[in-house]
Scaffold this motif. Structure first.
Motif, PDB file in Angstrom:
ATOM      1  N   LEU A  40     -12.764  -1.486   9.339  1.00 60.05           N
ATOM      2  CA  LEU A  40     -12.935  -1.155   7.936  1.00 60.05           C
ATOM      3  C   LEU A  40     -13.819   0.080   7.784  1.00 60.05           C
ATOM      4  O   LEU A  40     -13.439   1.043   7.144  1.00 60.05           O
ATOM      5  CB  LEU A  40     -13.474  -2.277   7.069  1.00 60.05           C
ATOM      6  CG  LEU A  40     -13.147  -1.882   5.628  1.00 60.05           C
ATOM      7  CD1 LEU A  40     -11.716  -2.193   5.290  1.00 60.05           C
ATOM      8  CD2 LEU A  40     -14.098  -2.348   4.630  1.00 60.05           C
TER       9      LEU A  40
ATOM     10  N   GLY B  96     -24.299  -3.159   1.666  1.00 59.50           N
ATOM     11  CA  GLY B  96     -23.780  -1.829   1.971  1.00 59.50           C
ATOM     12  C   GLY B  96     -24.774  -0.976   2.732  1.00 59.50           C
ATOM     13  O   GLY B  96     -24.446   0.096   3.225  1.00 59.50           O
TER      14      GLY B  96
ATOM     15  N   GLN C 129     -10.270   7.840  -1.624  1.00 60.00           N
ATOM     16  CA  GLN C 129      -9.035   7.610  -2.383  1.00 60.00           C
ATOM     17  C   GLN C 129      -9.313   7.564  -3.874  1.00 60.00           C
ATOM     18  O   GLN C 129     -10.367   7.103  -4.296  1.00 60.00           O
ATOM     19  CB  GLN C 129      -8.344   6.288  -2.018  1.00 60.00           C
ATOM     20  CG  GLN C 129      -8.611   5.720  -0.640  1.00 60.00           C
ATOM     21  CD  GLN C 129      -9.999   5.107  -0.542  1.00 60.00           C
ATOM     22  OE1 GLN C 129     -10.486   4.529  -1.501  1.00 60.00           O
ATOM     23  NE2 GLN C 129     -10.645   5.235   0.601  1.00 60.00           N
TER      24      GLN C 129
ATOM     25  N   MET D  74     -17.708  -9.642   8.067  1.00 59.47           N
ATOM     26  CA  MET D  74     -17.046  -9.386   6.787  1.00 59.47           C
ATOM     27  C   MET D  74     -16.188  -8.122   6.868  1.00 59.47           C
ATOM     28  O   MET D  74     -15.029  -8.113   6.469  1.00 59.47           O
ATOM     29  CB  MET D  74     -18.107  -9.287   5.688  1.00 59.47           C
ATOM     30  CG  MET D  74     -17.589  -9.007   4.297  1.00 59.47           C
ATOM     31  SD  MET D  74     -17.245  -7.280   3.966  1.00 59.47           S
ATOM     32  CE  MET D  74     -18.885  -6.584   3.909  1.00 59.47           C
TER      33      MET D  74
ATOM     34  N   TYR E 220       0.855  -1.169   0.000  1.00 65.14           N
ATOM     35  CA  TYR E 220       0.000   0.000   0.000  1.00 65.14           C
ATOM     36  C   TYR E 220       0.896   1.225   0.000  1.00 65.14           C
ATOM     37  O   TYR E 220       1.633   1.464   0.945  1.00 65.14           O
ATOM     38  CB  TYR E 220      -0.792  -0.085   1.292  1.00 65.14           C
ATOM     39  CG  TYR E 220      -1.957   0.834   1.479  1.00 65.14           C
ATOM     40  CD1 TYR E 220      -3.242   0.316   1.482  1.00 65.14           C
ATOM     41  CD2 TYR E 220      -1.776   2.190   1.728  1.00 65.14           C
ATOM     42  CE1 TYR E 220      -4.320   1.145   1.724  1.00 65.14           C
ATOM     43  CE2 TYR E 220      -2.861   3.014   1.960  1.00 65.14           C
ATOM     44  CZ  TYR E 220      -4.132   2.485   1.953  1.00 65.14           C
ATOM     45  OH  TYR E 220      -5.201   3.287   2.192  1.00 65.14           O
TER      46      TYR E 220
ATOM     47  N   SER F  39     -11.169   7.517   4.887  1.00 64.59           N
ATOM     48  CA  SER F  39     -10.555   8.305   3.815  1.00 64.59           C
ATOM     49  C   SER F  39     -11.325   8.109   2.516  1.00 64.59           C
ATOM     50  O   SER F  39     -12.092   7.168   2.382  1.00 64.59           O
ATOM     51  CB  SER F  39      -9.104   7.858   3.589  1.00 64.59           C
ATOM     52  OG  SER F  39      -9.083   6.569   2.990  1.00 64.59           O
TER      53      SER F  39
HETATM   54  C1  2DC Z   1     -11.319   1.503   4.224  1.00 69.53           C
HETATM   55  O1  2DC Z   1      -7.678   1.989   3.584  1.00 69.53           O
HETATM   56  C2  2DC Z   1      -9.862   1.881   4.508  1.00 69.53           C
HETATM   57  O2  2DC Z   1     -19.414   2.456   1.734  1.00 69.53           O
HETATM   58  C3  2DC Z   1      -8.988   1.627   3.281  1.00 69.53           C
HETATM   59  O3  2DC Z   1     -21.218   0.555   1.504  1.00 69.53           O
HETATM   60  C4  2DC Z   1      -9.525   2.428   2.110  1.00 69.53           C
HETATM   61  C5  2DC Z   1     -10.999   2.152   1.876  1.00 69.53           C
HETATM   62  C6  2DC Z   1     -11.410   1.859   0.633  1.00 69.53           C
HETATM   63  C7  2DC Z   1     -12.829   1.709   0.231  1.00 69.53           C
HETATM   64  C8  2DC Z   1     -13.834   2.122   1.309  1.00 69.53           C
HETATM   65  C9  2DC Z   1     -13.309   1.615   2.675  1.00 69.53           C
HETATM   66  C10 2DC Z   1     -11.927   2.254   3.033  1.00 69.53           C
HETATM   67  C11 2DC Z   1     -14.380   1.832   3.766  1.00 69.53           C
HETATM   68  C12 2DC Z   1     -15.744   1.247   3.397  1.00 69.53           C
HETATM   69  C13 2DC Z   1     -16.284   1.785   2.069  1.00 69.53           C
HETATM   70  C14 2DC Z   1     -15.198   1.483   1.010  1.00 69.53           C
HETATM   71  C15 2DC Z   1     -15.869   1.814  -0.296  1.00 69.53           C
HETATM   72  C16 2DC Z   1     -17.341   1.401  -0.061  1.00 69.53           C
HETATM   73  C17 2DC Z   1     -17.470   1.008   1.413  1.00 69.53           C
HETATM   74  C18 2DC Z   1     -16.554   3.277   2.202  1.00 69.53           C
HETATM   75  C19 2DC Z   1     -12.084   3.729   3.417  1.00 69.53           C
HETATM   76  C20 2DC Z   1     -18.927   1.168   1.939  1.00 69.53           C
HETATM   77  C21 2DC Z   1     -19.027   0.859   3.404  1.00 69.53           C
HETATM   78  C22 2DC Z   1     -19.905   0.249   1.135  1.00 69.53           C
HETATM   79  C23 2DC Z   1     -19.630  -1.226   1.339  1.00 69.53           C
HETATM   80  C24 2DC Z   1     -20.459  -2.117   0.430  1.00 69.53           C
HETATM   81  C25 2DC Z   1     -20.114  -3.607   0.611  1.00 69.53           C
HETATM   82  C26 2DC Z   1     -20.511  -4.134   1.953  1.00 69.53           C
HETATM   83  C27 2DC Z   1     -20.803  -4.439  -0.440  1.00 69.53           C
END
Ligand code: 2DC
Ligand code: HEM
Length: 472
Positions: free
Chosen positions: A457, A286, A355, A197, A53, A353
């Motif tokens: 997460l 989500g 990204q 998950m 990363y 964050s």
């Molecule tokens: C987590 O460093 C930290 O909305 C990592 O509904 C960078 C990162 C990448 C993608 C992010 C994730 C983080 C957090 C959770 C997020 C995701 C994109 C979508 C997801 C923000 C910041 C989320 C919770 C979606 C998940 C849908 C899934 C259960 C099918």
């Protein structure tokens, strides 16, 4: 002069030390605080390498604007490898969350029209309003049963059910019935699996999942199992609607009744069944922890700010009077309530964050940043920075009502064509929840314990939030 990429400050030159410090600071649960510390140490831009990363981190709204200008036509965010690995391993299609390039765009365009276009809100409101009413009825019942004219509770499980019921009603045009006394064990397993998950994703963010799989690691197995439950449950819901459609069930085809996102996508026939299933599964998964956590934080803040709670209640009651039962109209006259949701996401963002892999050479903070670099906006750190938000520690929704103050500052749902697809559902669902709660109950705190965030997460409360709910 513009300084070269390799002069960006940060501990990235010493990967071993970074990993060690990370571990020492209990890194996995603490990413948000580590980012805050890094901005304090290095300033508004720093570079970091942890495992595979490698990213440049920014905090200022002006830099966020530059970042999103450089995202290109097919914006890509950091790839969550274990999520991709699961789908590859099980030969399942990816939904929009994990698709890229033209495949992402063409799916997203179709989904946008059914899920996030402004005109769909009218379809969602009656369904979500009914769920809100049922939630209130459930709370009255609990209060009655307590025999004390109040209910003291950690609401998080209740909110999970509210959120799943809400997203389910919109996706399938039908009710699950999760707000009744006895909850379907499959639905409960689905809810629990989403949490597992998310939780099991974090240790795998910086280690290739394929390696963990070969080592037969526990965390990979738990992760797989959680996704299996999620996909199987979603498959059952999707099959059910699919069969109803094929059987020509009147209810589903009734022109006057909104049939739900899934039925609309199937009838539209613009995406393959596998693509529809993949994205609807993502929407269902989500839609649970995200909105429920944000609502729990909002109730927490309202319990700590009783005057503000009354102000919001007054706004809701007066909007109710003027709109005379037209809920869509009512939702248009609640500026402070909407600001409260923004304020919650400032202090308690779901995503630590945002990204993007930038697609063109860019300059930020006077450093040259080459195309292809992963640039992260520290959303949590930005929300708590006193130069960006005066008195960041105070919960003050009215700060969002002043003019010209929001330029690239309200980013809880992301930005641009790759922003949160569930945003419209989430916002409507949260607004209606708060309306119903404020119309019926006073929310009081049980103690003065300060609750912080932990990273699983998504960012979640680090301890239970116990509140007392009283009828007005
Ligand atoms: C987590 O460093 C930290 O909305 C990592 O509904 C960078 C990162 C990448 C993608 C992010 C994730 C983080 C957090 C959770 C997020 C995701 C994109 C979508 C997801 C923000 C910041 C989320 C919770 C979606 C998940 C849908 C899934 C259960 C099918
Ligand atoms: C993506 C936040 C609720 C489904 C995202 C992103 C963020 C986010 C920050 C990444 C956006 C970007 O990179 O610019 C939130 C918050 C929520 C919420 C704060 C609630 C308070 C929901 C809900 C659903 C959902 C209810 C489903 C109904 C998705 C999907 C994506 C996404 C599918 C990926 C979109 C794509 O890649 O094209 N969300 N979300 N989210 N969210 Fe949400």
């Amino acid at each position: 002069a513009i300084r070269p990429f390799k002069e960006i400050p940060g501990s990235w030159k010493n990967e071993v030390a970074t990993l060690y410090n990370f571990w020492k600071q209990d890194g996995f649960k603490n990413i948000h605080n580590i980012m805050v510390n890094n901005f304090n140490t290095f300033g508004p831009i720093y570079r970091e390498k942890i495992g595979y990363y490698d990213s440049v981190n920014i905090i200022n709204p002006e830099d966020a604007a530059i970042l999103f200008k450089a995202e290109g036509h097919y914006p890509e965010r950091f790839r969550v490898e274990p999520w991709i690995a699961y789908r590859d391993f099980r030969h399942r299609e990816r939904g929009v969350l994990l698709k890229d390039g033209e495949d992402w765009r063409s799916n997203r365009v179709v989904l946008n029209k059914e899920v996030i276009a402004p005109r769909v809100q009218g379809n969602f409101v009656p369904l979500l309003d009914e769920v809100g009413q049922d939630f209130v009825a459930r709370i009255y019942k609990k209060i009655e049963r307590s025999g004390q004219n109040k209910w003291t509770v950690d609401l998080h499980q209740e909110l999970f059910k509210y959120a799943l019921e809400s997203v389910g009603s919109v996706l399938y045009g039908e009710r699950f019935g999760l707000l009744q006394d006895h909850i379907d064990p499959d639905a409960q397993r689905f809810i629990d699996s989403i949490t597992v998950m998310f939780k099991t994703t974090t240790p795998m963010l910086y280690i290739p999942p394929a390696l963990l799989r070969r080592l037969g690691s526990r965390v990979w197995r738990d992760h797989m199992e959680a996704w299996d439950v999620i996909f199987n449950q979603a498959d059952r819901c999707i099959q059910n609607i699919y069969r109803q459609l094929r059987a020509g069930k009147e209810d589903t085809l009734d022109q006057n009744k909104y049939p739900g996102v899934l039925a609309n996508l199937l009838m539209l026939d613009k995406l393959s069944i596998e693509d529809i299933k993949a994205s609807v599964t993502e929407l269902m998964a989500g839609g649970v922890d995200t909105t429920s956590t944000t609502l729990l934080w909002t109730l927490y803040e309202l319990s700590r700010n009783p005057d503000l709670q009354e102000e919001l209640r007054a706004e809701v009651l007066s909007a109710q009077q003027t709109s005379q039962g037209d809920i869509l109209l009512m939702l248009k006259s609640l500026p402070l309530l909407k600001a409260a949701i923004k304020e919650t996401l400032r202090l308690h963002p779901v995503a630590v964050s945002l990204q993007r892999y930038i697609t063109e050479d860019t300059v930020m903070q006077n450093y040259q940043i080459p195309a292809g670099t992963l640039v992260q906006l520290g959303l949590y750190a930005m929300g708590r920075n006193h130069r960006i938000f005066p008195h960041p520690e105070t919960y003050q929704p009215s700060r969002w009502l002043k003019r010209d103050t929001a330029y690239f500052k309200s980013l809880g749902f992301g930005f641009g064509p790759r922003q949160c697809l569930g945003r419209r559902i989430a916002e409507t669902e949260m607004q209606l929840f708060l309306i119903h709660m404020l119309q019926n109950f006073r929310i009081e705190r049980q103690n003065k314990v300060k609750v912080k965030s932990k990273f699983e997460l998504i960012l979640v409360p680090d301890k239970p939030i116990v509140l007392t709910i009283r009828p007005l």
